[in-house]
Design a protein around this motif. Structure first.
Motif, PDB file in Angstrom:
ATOM      1  N   VAL A  88       0.782  -1.078  -0.159  1.00  0.00           N
ATOM      2  CA  VAL A  88       0.078   0.072  -0.013  1.00  0.00           C
ATOM      3  C   VAL A  88       0.719   1.221  -0.049  1.00  0.00           C
ATOM      4  O   VAL A  88       1.986   1.289   0.708  1.00  0.00           O
ATOM      5  CB  VAL A  88      -0.962   0.043   1.045  1.00  0.00           C
ATOM      6  N   GLY A  93      -4.898   3.627   0.355  1.00  0.00           N
ATOM      7  CA  GLY A  93      -4.674   2.293  -0.240  1.00  0.00           C
ATOM      8  C   GLY A  93      -4.703   1.184   1.174  1.00  0.00           C
ATOM      9  O   GLY A  93      -5.225   0.252   0.849  1.00  0.00           O
ATOM     10  N   ALA A  97      -7.173  -1.947   1.208  1.00  0.00           N
ATOM     11  CA  ALA A  97      -6.719  -3.528   1.509  1.00  0.00           C
ATOM     12  C   ALA A  97      -7.142  -3.999   2.607  1.00  0.00           C
ATOM     13  O   ALA A  97      -7.422  -5.377   2.605  1.00  0.00           O
ATOM     14  CB  ALA A  97      -4.930  -3.117   1.735  1.00  0.00           C
ATOM     15  N   LEU A 105       0.378  -5.614   5.971  1.00  0.00           N
ATOM     16  CA  LEU A 105       0.144  -4.519   5.055  1.00  0.00           C
ATOM     17  C   LEU A 105       2.098  -4.452   4.812  1.00  0.00           C
ATOM     18  O   LEU A 105       2.590  -4.640   5.566  1.00  0.00           O
ATOM     19  CB  LEU A 105      -0.276  -3.114   5.598  1.00  0.00           C
TER      20      LEU A 105
END
Length: 296
Positions: A88, A93, A97, A105
């Motif tokens: 991300v 983002g 996600a 992440l």
């Protein structure tokens, strides 16, 4: 702070992070269908990989291959003991996600100012600032965050990168709360001696258990570079099935280190990977023969 990422124990076990579905496919010129990506992820999960980087929640304008990130993350195979991660670039983002079911992440910066500006259109400092809300979101959802440091040895624009510059960025990612920090030889020019110097510098800022190695095989030295990092205590390494990959913003970056080669390398040293070598070889043979992706 987000939870830590489980690390392998001792000197007889290693964790291989399979990055083929994201880092491997992001630079392919022809679009790979969502179904084919899900098939690849499913087969890699069947191989026994404990961590798979499934996709990237980035703008399709910049990385068209990842435009189906939501469908991939929602549809990806789930297995007990498997963690699916998503790259991300920012808070937006990260939110997307997490909503799609990412279990980890990953954020990315660079040890090179020029590469940072070319890759993310911002300075290193500006990029790090974007990670603050990402870290807050991850903590809120009890998700670990991995930080990538691109150009940890060489930059396609600036040339050799000083180990101290890498250590400085590692320290910033540590302070932000990244559970793991992957130092990346983005264009594959590293040598074992230079990897040794770089990792040694980063160990001044983060313990070995918090570091991972990401090596490209452009010069055919990726396995030797893995060994150099292993000797300094790293126990997590990235690779891509079939050696897929390269960075769209790094001229000259060839494929990632091939997963099969890495698994066999560790097997020859008596180090457990938890990966089914026969099934992985089958996948890589299909990739080599062009029989896996009908659109490639």
């Amino acid at each position: 702070m987000p939870p830590s990422i489980e690390q392998p124990g001792g000197d007889r076990q290693v964790t291989i992070v399979e990055v083929g579905p994201r880092d491997g496919l992001q630079n392919e010129k022809r679009l790979v269908s969502t179904g084919e990506k899900l098939r690849l992820i499913g087969m890699l999960a069947d191989c026994g990989f404990a961590r798979i980087e499934a996709t990237a929640f980035v703008s399709p304008k910049w990385v068209p291959q990842m435009a189906d990130h939501e469908a991939v993350m929602r549809g990806a195979a789930r297995r007990a003991g498997l963690v699916l991660s998503a790259l991300v670039p920012n808070e937006q983002g990260a939110r997307a996600a997490i909503a799609a079911g990412a279990q980890e992440l990953a954020v990315f910066t660079s040890a090179s100012e020029t590469f940072s500006k070319r890759n993310t259109n911002c300075t290193i400092e500006e990029g790090l600032a974007r990670f603050v809300p990402v870290m807050a979101l991850a903590a809120e959802h009890a998700l670990p965050v991995r930080g990538y440091v691109s150009c940890a040895v060489d930059c396609p624009y600036e040339g050799p990168i000083e180990p101290g510059a890498v250590a400085k960025v590692v320290a910033r990612l540590r302070d932000l709360g990244c559970a793991e920090i992957a130092v990346a030889d983005t264009i594959g020019r590293a040598t074992p001696e230079r990897v040794h110097a770089m990792v040694l510098a980063t160990l001044e800022e983060a313990e070995a258990a918090r570091l991972a190695g990401h090596f490209h095989d452009t010069s055919g030295l990726a396995l030797a570079n893995v060994d150099a990092a292993w000797d300094l205590g790293l126990r997590v390494f990235d690779s891509a099935a079939g050696g897929l990959g390269g960075c769209p913003y790094a001229p000259g970056a060839a494929g990632n280190l091939r997963s099969g080669a890495l698994v066999e390398h560790f097997a020859s040293r008596g180090i457990a990977t938890g990966v089914n070598r026969e099934l992985l070889a089958e996948i890589e043979n299909m990739l080599a023969e062009g029989a896996f992706f009908s659109e490639l």
